[in-house]
Motif scaffolding. Structure first.
Motif, PDB file in Angstrom:
ATOM      1  N   GLY A 113      55.252  25.275   8.274  1.00 52.99           N
ATOM      2  CA  GLY A 113      55.494  26.072   7.062  1.00 52.99           C
ATOM      3  C   GLY A 113      56.797  25.757   6.365  1.00 52.99           C
ATOM      4  O   GLY A 113      57.083  26.322   5.306  1.00 52.99           O
ATOM      5  N   GLY A 114      57.605  24.856   6.931  1.00 52.22           N
ATOM      6  CA  GLY A 114      58.924  24.577   6.376  1.00 52.22           C
ATOM      7  C   GLY A 114      58.927  23.959   4.990  1.00 52.22           C
ATOM      8  O   GLY A 114      59.670  24.414   4.103  1.00 52.22           O
ATOM      9  N   PRO A 115      58.138  22.906   4.726  1.00 53.01           N
ATOM     10  CA  PRO A 115      58.157  22.305   3.390  1.00 53.01           C
ATOM     11  C   PRO A 115      57.805  23.301   2.283  1.00 53.01           C
ATOM     12  O   PRO A 115      58.459  23.324   1.228  1.00 53.01           O
ATOM     13  CB  PRO A 115      57.111  21.191   3.505  1.00 53.01           C
ATOM     14  CG  PRO A 115      57.138  20.804   4.954  1.00 53.01           C
ATOM     15  CD  PRO A 115      57.337  22.107   5.681  1.00 53.01           C
ATOM     16  N   ALA A 116      56.790  24.130   2.513  1.00 56.23           N
ATOM     17  CA  ALA A 116      56.409  25.119   1.496  1.00 56.23           C
ATOM     18  C   ALA A 116      57.514  26.145   1.288  1.00 56.23           C
ATOM     19  O   ALA A 116      57.799  26.562   0.155  1.00 56.23           O
ATOM     20  CB  ALA A 116      55.114  25.815   1.906  1.00 56.23           C
ATOM     21  N   MET A 139      62.594  26.077  18.487  1.00 57.26           N
ATOM     22  CA  MET A 139      61.480  25.472  17.773  1.00 57.26           C
ATOM     23  C   MET A 139      61.617  25.655  16.265  1.00 57.26           C
ATOM     24  O   MET A 139      60.963  24.967  15.482  1.00 57.26           O
ATOM     25  CB  MET A 139      60.144  26.040  18.253  1.00 57.26           C
ATOM     26  CG  MET A 139      58.928  25.308  17.690  1.00 57.26           C
ATOM     27  SD  MET A 139      57.345  26.011  18.176  1.00 57.26           S
ATOM     28  CE  MET A 139      57.140  25.222  19.767  1.00 57.26           C
ATOM     29  N   GLY A 140      62.491  26.589  15.845  1.00 59.02           N
ATOM     30  CA  GLY A 140      62.755  26.770  14.421  1.00 59.02           C
ATOM     31  C   GLY A 140      63.363  25.544  13.770  1.00 59.02           C
ATOM     32  O   GLY A 140      63.420  25.463  12.537  1.00 59.02           O
ATOM     33  N   GLY A 141      63.832  24.587  14.585  1.00 54.03           N
ATOM     34  CA  GLY A 141      64.241  23.319  14.018  1.00 54.03           C
ATOM     35  C   GLY A 141      63.063  22.570  13.430  1.00 54.03           C
ATOM     36  O   GLY A 141      63.236  21.734  12.524  1.00 54.03           O
ATOM     37  N   GLY A 142      61.839  22.845  13.921  1.00 54.36           N
ATOM     38  CA  GLY A 142      60.646  22.170  13.418  1.00 54.36           C
ATOM     39  C   GLY A 142      60.422  22.352  11.940  1.00 54.36           C
ATOM     40  O   GLY A 142      60.304  21.370  11.188  1.00 54.36           O
ATOM     41  N   PRO A 143      60.338  23.596  11.435  1.00 55.66           N
ATOM     42  CA  PRO A 143      60.083  23.781  10.005  1.00 55.66           C
ATOM     43  C   PRO A 143      61.201  23.277   9.107  1.00 55.66           C
ATOM     44  O   PRO A 143      60.937  22.724   8.043  1.00 55.66           O
ATOM     45  CB  PRO A 143      59.891  25.302   9.864  1.00 55.66           C
ATOM     46  CG  PRO A 143      60.464  25.897  11.099  1.00 55.66           C
ATOM     47  CD  PRO A 143      60.292  24.872  12.169  1.00 55.66           C
ATOM     48  N   ILE A 144      62.461  23.459   9.518  1.00 61.01           N
ATOM     49  CA  ILE A 144      63.526  23.037   8.608  1.00 61.01           C
ATOM     50  C   ILE A 144      63.669  21.518   8.583  1.00 61.01           C
ATOM     51  O   ILE A 144      63.975  20.936   7.527  1.00 61.01           O
ATOM     52  CB  ILE A 144      64.867  23.722   8.950  1.00 61.01           C
ATOM     53  CG1 ILE A 144      65.402  23.257  10.298  1.00 61.01           C
ATOM     54  CG2 ILE A 144      64.742  25.233   8.884  1.00 61.01           C
ATOM     55  CD1 ILE A 144      66.851  23.608  10.507  1.00 61.01           C
ATOM     56  N   LEU A 145      63.413  20.854   9.698  1.00 64.97           N
ATOM     57  CA  LEU A 145      63.465  19.397   9.696  1.00 64.97           C
ATOM     58  C   LEU A 145      62.245  18.807   8.998  1.00 64.97           C
ATOM     59  O   LEU A 145      62.335  17.762   8.340  1.00 64.97           O
ATOM     60  CB  LEU A 145      63.577  18.875  11.122  1.00 64.97           C
ATOM     61  CG  LEU A 145      64.952  19.113  11.777  1.00 64.97           C
ATOM     62  CD1 LEU A 145      64.900  18.819  13.270  1.00 64.97           C
ATOM     63  CD2 LEU A 145      66.037  18.280  11.110  1.00 64.97           C
ATOM     64  N   ALA A 147      60.867  20.251   6.490  1.00 71.48           N
ATOM     65  CA  ALA A 147      61.223  20.440   5.085  1.00 71.48           C
ATOM     66  C   ALA A 147      62.190  19.352   4.623  1.00 71.48           C
ATOM     67  O   ALA A 147      62.060  18.809   3.515  1.00 71.48           O
ATOM     68  CB  ALA A 147      61.849  21.820   4.895  1.00 71.48           C
ATOM     69  N   ALA A 148      63.158  19.030   5.480  1.00 69.23           N
ATOM     70  CA  ALA A 148      64.121  17.983   5.130  1.00 69.23           C
ATOM     71  C   ALA A 148      63.442  16.626   4.999  1.00 69.23           C
ATOM     72  O   ALA A 148      63.801  15.817   4.127  1.00 69.23           O
ATOM     73  CB  ALA A 148      65.220  17.919   6.193  1.00 69.23           C
ATOM     74  N   LYS A 149      62.481  16.351   5.842  1.00 66.92           N
ATOM     75  CA  LYS A 149      61.761  15.083   5.778  1.00 66.92           C
ATOM     76  C   LYS A 149      60.904  15.011   4.513  1.00 66.92           C
ATOM     77  O   LYS A 149      60.804  13.954   3.867  1.00 66.92           O
ATOM     78  CB  LYS A 149      60.884  14.912   7.014  1.00 66.92           C
ATOM     79  CG  LYS A 149      60.168  13.569   7.101  1.00 66.92           C
ATOM     80  CD  LYS A 149      59.395  13.468   8.402  1.00 66.92           C
ATOM     81  CE  LYS A 149      58.620  12.141   8.471  1.00 66.92           C
ATOM     82  NZ  LYS A 149      59.533  10.980   8.523  1.00 66.92           N
ATOM     83  N   ALA A 150      60.289  16.144   4.142  1.00 70.08           N
ATOM     84  CA  ALA A 150      59.435  16.170   2.958  1.00 70.08           C
ATOM     85  C   ALA A 150      60.245  16.081   1.671  1.00 70.08           C
ATOM     86  O   ALA A 150      59.744  15.590   0.652  1.00 70.08           O
ATOM     87  CB  ALA A 150      58.591  17.449   2.963  1.00 70.08           C
ATOM     88  N   ASP A 151      61.488  16.544   1.699  1.00 74.83           N
ATOM     89  CA  ASP A 151      62.339  16.559   0.502  1.00 74.83           C
ATOM     90  C   ASP A 151      63.734  16.070   0.895  1.00 74.83           C
ATOM     91  O   ASP A 151      64.674  16.856   1.011  1.00 74.83           O
ATOM     92  CB  ASP A 151      62.395  17.980  -0.060  1.00 74.83           C
ATOM     93  CG  ASP A 151      63.047  18.049  -1.438  1.00 74.83           C
ATOM     94  OD1 ASP A 151      63.503  17.000  -1.942  1.00 74.83           O
ATOM     95  OD2 ASP A 151      63.126  19.164  -2.002  1.00 74.83           O
ATOM     96  N   PRO A 152      63.904  14.753   1.091  1.00 75.14           N
ATOM     97  CA  PRO A 152      65.159  14.220   1.644  1.00 75.14           C
ATOM     98  C   PRO A 152      66.403  14.538   0.824  1.00 75.14           C
ATOM     99  O   PRO A 152      67.503  14.614   1.383  1.00 75.14           O
ATOM    100  CB  PRO A 152      64.907  12.707   1.691  1.00 75.14           C
ATOM    101  CG  PRO A 152      63.419  12.560   1.651  1.00 75.14           C
ATOM    102  CD  PRO A 152      62.912  13.702   0.849  1.00 75.14           C
ATOM    103  N   PRO A 171      57.807  16.629  12.924  1.00 73.61           N
ATOM    104  CA  PRO A 171      58.376  15.650  11.987  1.00 73.61           C
ATOM    105  C   PRO A 171      59.847  15.942  11.712  1.00 73.61           C
ATOM    106  O   PRO A 171      60.261  17.099  11.666  1.00 73.61           O
ATOM    107  CB  PRO A 171      57.527  15.832  10.726  1.00 73.61           C
ATOM    108  CG  PRO A 171      56.966  17.226  10.829  1.00 73.61           C
ATOM    109  CD  PRO A 171      56.773  17.466  12.290  1.00 73.61           C
ATOM    110  N   ALA A 172      60.628  14.871  11.540  1.00 71.14           N
ATOM    111  CA  ALA A 172      62.058  15.030  11.285  1.00 71.14           C
ATOM    112  C   ALA A 172      62.591  13.782  10.592  1.00 71.14           C
ATOM    113  O   ALA A 172      62.101  12.667  10.830  1.00 71.14           O
ATOM    114  CB  ALA A 172      62.822  15.262  12.584  1.00 71.14           C
ATOM    115  N   PRO A 173      63.589  13.946   9.719  1.00 69.75           N
ATOM    116  CA  PRO A 173      64.192  12.775   9.078  1.00 69.75           C
ATOM    117  C   PRO A 173      65.017  11.975  10.080  1.00 69.75           C
ATOM    118  O   PRO A 173      65.536  12.528  11.056  1.00 69.75           O
ATOM    119  CB  PRO A 173      65.075  13.389   7.988  1.00 69.75           C
ATOM    120  CG  PRO A 173      65.406  14.754   8.503  1.00 69.75           C
ATOM    121  CD  PRO A 173      64.208  15.203   9.286  1.00 69.75           C
ATOM    122  N   GLU A 174      65.140  10.665   9.835  1.00 68.45           N
ATOM    123  CA  GLU A 174      65.922   9.827  10.739  1.00 68.45           C
ATOM    124  C   GLU A 174      67.410  10.141  10.647  1.00 68.45           C
ATOM    125  O   GLU A 174      68.126  10.097  11.655  1.00 68.45           O
ATOM    126  CB  GLU A 174      65.677   8.346  10.424  1.00 68.45           C
ATOM    127  CG  GLU A 174      64.296   7.861  10.835  1.00 68.45           C
ATOM    128  CD  GLU A 174      64.168   6.358  10.686  1.00 68.45           C
ATOM    129  OE1 GLU A 174      65.202   5.683  10.462  1.00 68.45           O
ATOM    130  OE2 GLU A 174      63.031   5.855  10.791  1.00 68.45           O
TER     131      GLU A 174
END
Length: 576
Positions: A113-116, A139-145, A147-152, A171-174
């Motif tokens: 749900g993070g990207p939305a 696990m709350g790192g999941g949605p925010i990362l 979101a970061a990956k979807a919108d770098p 999913p997570a940004p590098e």
């Protein structure tokens, strides 16, 4: 009259505690809190609470922060962060991960749900789209990362509290922008998160060193990289546990400080200026009021003609606390603690299915029913000689009516003050329609357990002629004493060695913490209702309703129609 006074006092605690908590979390009215529903990918809806400071306007947009709770928690768990950030002028969106709280889907759906949620936060006219922060616990790192990956380029800084990039395949940004890692020296999940045995060893983690771009130990408190360029990195390693990372001045303060350094606050305050604990104390008072309301309501009901048949003085068979009594106390207290870890482990085979979609609750009821079965077997040798006055129909109706009043109280508190009943890991909130439909199946299983547990409590622990305070006290010890010893032993070992007594059971250890106060409440309800009815049935039914409501409202869904069952550690769910 005395029963009505107790009823009024309970409501006073509930409304007074909730009002006080509301004033704290709204900064005395300077912050408004509203419900938000956000459409997300895969046809799900993400639930959130929006904290909007009065100074945030379309003419003068404020920086925003998206915050997320961890596994089997809800958005309210992040209120310490939301309170401290919003009173400093940040607009805060506290989300429920998918599969949690009031969000749809199952664990992992739609990038948790993070990207939305990030898109929604940036769409608000009173939010500065160029000044966005992201914070997540566990696990709350999941949605925010995600979101970061979807919108770098859509955020400026991230705080991971007891979390790690790519947790359980999320999913997570590098190269996350301006990343701060707050990880407790006594975090129970050090191996899972960073591949080190102890939280205090995190600076030697190869994974952390890669994230920080260094080849040696990471220096705590040192800012690596450049904030202006978005390459900054910071490690904080305070002497706290995983659950304390979102419930301590150092855990909350670490996030607040990093955001104030990377995204200047409209109303900056010293990190030491924290008021969130007062809100938690207010909702704790309300929780205590709820327990009092359950007891007072039951007393009022059995005074009515329709339930008068239930009112019978208790007839304990135990004459005194002799050797047999102490043996029964030890068995009652210690058996659930002894069976907890092995039966929770075996209970993993109780996979999510249509009537039982919550994997952790499935394990809990497996543990409860397994313990009840062992109790019944022991009962063949340790006979329960008590004679009970069980009247099932009025007991069922009185229990339902009692808990209906209790449930109505949380609807009032939620509607008037936008708070629930909670303190730290203890939390009780209203059910949405999805979870209300899930409750009946679990209620049946919890009822079977509590019928066995309350019968044993009344038949073996109650003593003739003992007063109310002694009766309630011994009942609390009988129900919660074993778990208290287990939890204290676990954390004494953790604080002395850096490892839990059962280092491979971090999740179940954290879950066990909340069962210390919960089992204490159950003991009080069981002893109280038995003393008034000479029956274990009303107490068992009330406790079953209470616990099935409590666990169902706050535990993650791993199965929903339209989605493949999802278990922790598996890949992201596929849509049918």
């Amino acid at each position: 009259m005395r029963n009505w006074l107790a009823f009024a006092l309970a409501w006073g605690l509930i409304l007074g505690g909730a009002f006080f908590a509301s004033r704290v979390q709204t900064d005395g009215g300077a912050v408004t809190i509203t419900e938000v529903r956000i459409p997300a990918e895969e046809g799900v809806t993400v639930s959130a609470l929006l904290y909007k400071p009065a100074g945030a306007t379309a003419a003068k947009p404020a920086p925003g922060v998206l915050v997320s709770h961890g596994y089997i928690n809800t958005r309210e768990m992040q209120s310490p962060f939301a309170i401290e950030l919003s009173r400093r002028g940040y607009v805060v969106l506290a989300m429920d991960m998918t599969g949690h709280g009031y969000s749809g889907g199952i664990v992992g759906t739609a990038g948790f749900g993070g990207p939305a949620a990030l898109r929604h936060l940036k769409s608000l006219p009173f939010v500065d789209k160029a000044a966005i922060g992201l914070e997540g616990h566990s696990m709350g790192g999941g949605p925010i990362l995600a979101a970061a990956k979807a919108d770098p380029d859509g955020y400026r800084a991230i705080v991971l509290e007891g979390s790690t990039p790519g947790l359980l395949g999320a999913p997570a940004p590098e190269n996350p922008r301006n990343l701060a890692v707050v990880f407790g020296q006594f975090d129970e999940f050090a191996g899972l998160m960073w591949g080190v045995p102890k939280g205090g060893d995190i600076e030697t983690s190869a994974k952390l060193q890669k994230v920080f771009g260094v080849t040696g130990p990471v220096e705590e408190g040192r800012v690596y990289g450049d904030i202006a360029q978005g390459t900054a990195r910071l490690l904080l390693n305070p002497p706290i546990t995983h659950p304390w990372e979102h419930f301590s001045a150092s855990g909350v303060g670490g996030a607040v400080d990093w955001f104030q350094r990377t995204i200047p606050a409209p109303n900056a305050k010293p990190v030491s200026d924290q008021v969130w604990l007062s809100k938690e104390l207010g909702t704790l008072v309300a929780f205590i009021g709820l327990v009092g309301l359950i007891l007072a309501t039951f007393d009022l009901l059995i005074g009515l003609p329709v339930f008068a048949a239930l009112a019978q003085p208790a007839q304990p068979v135990v004459e005194r606390r002799d050797g047999r009594w102490w043996l029964m106390l030890a068995i009652t207290a210690i058996l659930p603690a002894l069976t907890y870890f092995p039966l929770m482990k075996v209970g993993q085979v109780f996979f999510p299915m249509a009537p039982f979609p919550q994997w952790v609750q499935n394990q809990l009821v497996f543990w409860a029913l397994g313990t009840a079965l062992i109790s019944l077997i022991l009962g063949v040798f340790l006979k329960n000689r008590a004679v009970f006055t069980n009247r099932w129909v009025p007991a069922i109706l009185a229990s339902l009516a009692t808990m209906a009043v209790a449930y109505a109280s949380i609807l009032v508190v939620d509607g008037l003050f936008k708070v629930d009943y909670r303190f730290w890991v203890l939390g009780l909130k209203p059910l949405d329609a999805t979870r209300a439909m899930q409750l009946p199946g679990y209620l049946i299983l919890w009822t079977l357990f509590f019928l066995v547990a309350m019968r044993g409590l009344a038949g073996h622990i109650a003593v003739k002629g003992e007063g109310l305070i002694a009766s309630l006290g011994w009942a609390k010890i009988a129900m919660a004493g074993g778990f208290l010893i287990m939890v204290v032993w676990q954390y004494a070992t953790l604080f002395s060695t850096g490892l839990l007594l059962t280092p491979k059971e971090p999740l179940n250890t954290v879950i066990a913490i909340q069962f210390v106060p919960l089992l204490g409440v159950i003991g009080v309800i069981g002893a109280w209702t038995y003393r008034r009815t000479n029956s274990y049935v009303p107490g068992a039914l009330i406790c079953a309703l209470f616990i099935s409501w409590y666990v169902t409202s706050g535990t993650a869904n791993h199965r929903q129609p339209g989605f493949e069952p999802q278990l922790p550690g598996a890949a992201a769910p596929a849509k049918k």
